[in-house]
Design a protein around this motif. Structure first.
Motif, short mmCIF file in Angstrom:
data_model
loop_
_atom_site.label_atom_id
_atom_site.label_comp_id
_atom_site.label_asym_id
_atom_site.label_seq_id
_atom_site.Cartn_x
_atom_site.Cartn_y
_atom_site.Cartn_z
N SER A 178 39.46 42.75 35.63
CA SER A 178 39.97 44.13 35.67
C SER A 178 41.43 44.17 35.21
CB SER A 178 39.86 44.71 37.08
OG SER A 178 38.52 44.72 37.48
N ILE A 179 42.23 43.23 35.68
CA ILE A 179 43.65 43.22 35.28
C ILE A 179 43.77 42.91 33.80
CG2 ILE A 179 45.83 41.96 35.52
CD1 ILE A 179 45.50 41.95 38.43
N LEU A 180 43.10 41.87 33.35
CA LEU A 180 43.23 41.47 31.94
C LEU A 180 42.83 42.60 31.00
CD1 LEU A 180 41.94 37.78 31.97
CD2 LEU A 180 44.23 38.59 31.53
N TYR A 181 41.71 43.27 31.30
CA TYR A 181 41.25 44.32 30.40
C TYR A 181 42.14 45.56 30.50
CZ TYR A 181 37.13 41.62 29.04
OH TYR A 181 36.30 40.65 28.53
N SER A 182 42.70 45.80 31.70
CA SER A 182 43.63 46.92 31.84
C SER A 182 44.92 46.65 31.07
CB SER A 182 43.94 47.18 33.31
OG SER A 182 42.78 47.51 34.01
N TYR A 183 45.16 45.40 30.78
CA TYR A 183 46.35 45.04 29.99
C TYR A 183 46.01 44.96 28.50
CZ TYR A 183 49.95 44.44 33.46
OH TYR A 183 50.91 44.72 34.42
N GLY A 184 44.78 45.28 28.15
CA GLY A 184 44.41 45.33 26.73
C GLY A 184 43.74 44.07 26.21
N ALA A 185 43.43 43.14 27.12
CA ALA A 185 42.79 41.89 26.66
C ALA A 185 41.29 42.11 26.46
CB ALA A 185 43.00 40.80 27.69
N SER A 186 40.69 41.28 25.63
CA SER A 186 39.23 41.24 25.50
C SER A 186 38.88 39.82 25.11
CB SER A 186 38.75 42.23 24.44
OG SER A 186 39.31 41.90 23.19
N LEU A 187 37.64 39.43 25.32
CA LEU A 187 37.29 38.04 25.00
C LEU A 187 37.25 37.82 23.49
CD1 LEU A 187 34.57 36.97 27.59
CD2 LEU A 187 37.04 36.84 27.74
N LEU A 188 36.74 38.82 22.78
CA LEU A 188 36.65 38.71 21.32
C LEU A 188 37.36 39.91 20.69
CD1 LEU A 188 32.85 37.83 20.94
CD2 LEU A 188 34.76 36.23 21.01
#
Lengths: 298, 446
Positions: B222-232
């Motif tokens: 949740s934190i990573l994606y809220s910071y704009g991260a994605s796996l690919l």
């Protein structure tokens, strides 16, 4: 010219009939032991994953993938520590308690029952209890140590590297010593009393009696117990999986094989890991068989 | 010699016949059970939920004559049981679960596409995002069923004592929020303020453990994606070592080092954060809403102390790692009966009846005709927040199409281990991101 058949003796006839009675059991054993081993061995040379259809031969790739994984070396190291230190711990504790139970004292039957508890309590129940006892916030071990003034901050028993391995090792010993204790107690009770009486007449001390009579008389039981304990401990899984799930560098080879297969969904790597475990176990089994043969020759 | 061969042959034949007889008996039994649908689902901790599903099954049987046989599996064992069962060629007829098994096992060819059911019900009944979550190569492999809402559960009394105004406000888009508790940075600051470790009270209860069965993964993702991260990235290349991901990992590290999280969180299991929150030792946790139903006058945290904070946002938005509970049908068993039961479960009247029995909270509705039912017009503030946060749910492939390999990677402790690296090994965000990238690379290219 017709071939003359030798007439079988009665004993040979009995043996031939007896062998046929073994066939169903052999068939079952082949199904439940040989088949999984051969299947795992085959699987380890293929790309084989539960999320894909079909399998492709990849040679030794799965073995290379496993051996270059950082966790592999750690798991081998931990397995040997866990197996050898664990076996020693179980034998030492088992021997001490077996010697105690071999003496007559009031309440011996109750003591024997209580000492068997770690073996009797269902594994999941005892491990859940250990999990709570080791807890870093409210674990009773932390509370006791803190009240005794031995620690100022609580220890994360299952979270700190090294400490976690020591904890799972301790729990493993706790769960396994009753079996050793019973085997050694049976061995102790088989030693003829005359030997001790003779030693007493000769004025031998307790240590001398222990090392010159008890240990040599138990050598057969001890050797078997040590090897079996190493093999059983080598096959351990639930203590580590339920207490740390392999975290804090506590993976042993079995837990890593499980993780490859069912968590990472790489049956192929799990099989390669299992075959590697089998290789080590085969060495111990060979030693065990050789020792048994030597004992029977003696 | 001839006699021995003949005898061995006879023995082998007998053995083969016996085996055939055993398998034949099994098949006869299966054929006799063709009027049964086997449904695998989580063993819910809430009695009323079990009862609601049981009643739906019984009502379906009386309407159609098809018996519903629920196999209830503990959360911790579900994935392992499913993997080993599918590998052995044993398939349930239907799964109701929130971990997207249809997408994960899409490569096996055993998942029954369910476009026909979705079209029959009407695609507009579901959010397009929730349908997209379960579609692979243009085929709908799962049907969104209900939502098990997750959210930030907090101690209202502790926050009020720390000076926060706990009166809910509404923004221009109609979203509820609490002043000063809108972003992840706000949550960390609040956690620090309400922490009192000397008295055994901790502000934040986020698990940093691989034993936490999804709690650590949900928190980290949740934190990573809220910071704009994605796996690919959009081109399908590994992107989890991006600067956005590193920023998210730095926040996770900052939370760990804030002192507001108990050190024991590195060994927590799936129930630890709920239990400590219910016991009154933790101020803020991220959890599914199993907490709400467990609070009472005897628990450390009383029902009136609970506030569910709208899910915090990062620089890229507010995303909650959660999949809706979905229905997956396998094509190996009783497909038509399973489809028939799926349609029955998705009917508005069935779901309303179920919600009447199990209440709102542990599950919330997802279909529009159910959401608009009068039953949901009288929700309290916490329930309203849960309902609004259900729209923030994303899966691990976000923002791109579902990817079975990434789904499997999520179950392989990708996020849990990243958190352990930070907390147990003290790794830097860059080093953790590099390890995650290597794992993603191996998963998609191997």
């Amino acid at each position: 010219m017709p071939i003359l058949r030798r007439k079988l003796t009665l004993e040979e006839k009995d043996n031939a009939i007896g062998r046929r009675f073994l066939y169903p059991a052999l068939f079952v054993l082949l199904c439940i032991i040989a088949f999984p081993v051969i299947y795992s061995f085959t699987l380890s040379f293929f790309r084989w994953r539960p999320t894909e259809v079909g399998h492709r031969f990849v040679g030794l790739k799965n073995y290379f993938d496993v051996y270059k994984d950082d966790r592999f070396v750690v798991s081998i190291f931990n397995t040997f520590i866990y197996a050898f230190v664990g076996a020693c711990g179980k034998i030492v504790l088992g021997m001490g308690l077996a010697l105690l139970l071999n003496k007559k004292f009031p309440g011996r039957a109750i003591a024997r029952t209580l000492l068997m508890l770690p073996w009797i309590i269902p594994v999941t129940a005892s491990l859940t209890a250990w999990n709570w006892m080791f807890d870093g916030m409210y674990g009773v071990i932390n509370i006791v140590l803190s009240r005794m003034g031995l620690i100022s901050t609580y220890i994360n028993f299952l979270g700190e590297k090294g400490v976690a391995l020591a904890c799972v090792l301790m729990v493993g010993i706790w769960m396994g010593y009753p079996q050793m204790m019973m085997m050694l107690l049976a061995g102790l009770q088989a030693i003829p009393g005359d030997l001790y009486e003779a030693a007493e007449v000769e004025g031998a001390g307790k240590l001398r009696v222990f090392f010159s009579i008890t240990i040599p008389s138990l050598s057969g039981v001890l050797k078997t117990s040590i090897i079996l304990s190493i093999i059983w401990t080598f096959n351990a899984f639930n203590v580590i999986w339920l207490l740390t799930r392999g975290g804090s560098s506590t993976h042993i080879m079995n837990t890593l094989a499980y993780e490859f297969s069912f968590i990472n969904m790489r049956y192929d790597k799990g099989a390669a890991m299992s075959v590697t475990i089998l290789f080590f176990l085969a060495i111990f089994l060979y030693i065990h068989t050789k020792m048994q043969r030597e004992d029977s020759l003696q | 010699m001839k006699g021995r061969v003949r005898k061995s042959f006879a023995i082998s034949l007998i053995a083969l016949f016996s085996l055939s007889a055993i398998f034949a008996a099994g098949n006869t039994e299966k054929a006799a059970e063709s009027k049964t649908v086997e449904v695998w689902m989580i063993n819910s901790p809430v009695e009323s939920i079990i009862s609601a599903f049981d009643t739906a099954g019984t009502d379906f049987e009386s309407e159609t004559g098809i018996k519903v046989n629920y196999v209830r599996i503990p959360t911790n064992d579900f994935h392992t049981k499913l993997v080993s069962s599918i590998s052995a060629g044993v398939f349930p007829d239907m799964i109701i679960w929130n971990s997207s098994p249809g997408v994960e096992f899409s490569g096996t060819g055993a998942v029954q596409p369910v476009d026909d059911i979705v079209n029959e019900i009407g695609r507009d009944q579901f959010g397009e995002g929730s349908l997209k979550m379960f579609a692979v190569n243009g085929k709908q492999l799962e049907i969104p069923f209900m939502v098990r809402p997750g959210g930030i559960h907090a101690r209202k009394d502790w926050l009020e004592a720390a000076g926060y105004d706990m009166t809910p406000k509404v923004d221009s888009d109609g979203y509820y929020y609490y002043e000063g508790l809108q972003t992840w940075d706000d949550i960390v600051a609040a956690g620090k303020k309400i922490s009192d470790p000397a008295n055994g009270k901790y502000g934040l209860g986020f698990a940093y453990s691989r034993k936490a069965f999804g709690d650590s993964a949900a928190f980290g993702m949740s934190i990573l994606y809220s910071y704009g991260a994605s796996l690919l990235d959009a081109d399908g290349k590994v992107a989890i070592n991006s600067k956005e991901a590193i920023a998210g990992l730095n926040l996770i590290k900052k939370i760990w080092e804030s002192g507001a999280v108990p050190a024991a969180a590195i060994t927590w299991d799936g129930g630890s954060n709920n239990n400590f929150f219910i016991a009154g030792d933790i101020g803020i946790v991220l959890n599914s809403n199993s907490i709400m139903g467990k609070l009472n006058d005897t628990t450390g945290t009383k029902p009136e102390d609970l506030v569910i904070l709208p899910f915090p946002s990062g620089p890229a938005g507010s995303y909650l790692s959660a999949s809706p509970e979905s229905i997956t049908i396998f094509n190996k068993g009783n497909v038509e009966a399973a489809k028939s039961y799926a349609k029955y479960l998705l009917k508005a009247e069935t779901q309303v009846k179920m919600f009447e029995k199990m209440g709102f909270g542990y599950y919330s509705p997802l279909k529009k005709d159910v959401m608009s039912n009068a039953l949901f017009s009288n929700l309290n503030m916490n329930e309203k927040v849960l309902m609004q946060d259900a729209r923030k749910a994303i899966n691990v492939s976000f923002p791109y199409d579902p990817n079975a390999k990434l789904g499997a990677l999520y179950s392989s402790f990708l996020f849990d281990d990243a958190l352990s690296r930070i907390a147990v090994d003290g790794w830097s965000a860059e080093k953790v991101a590099a390890e995650m990238a290597a794992k993603v690379n191996e998963a998609i290219n191997d």
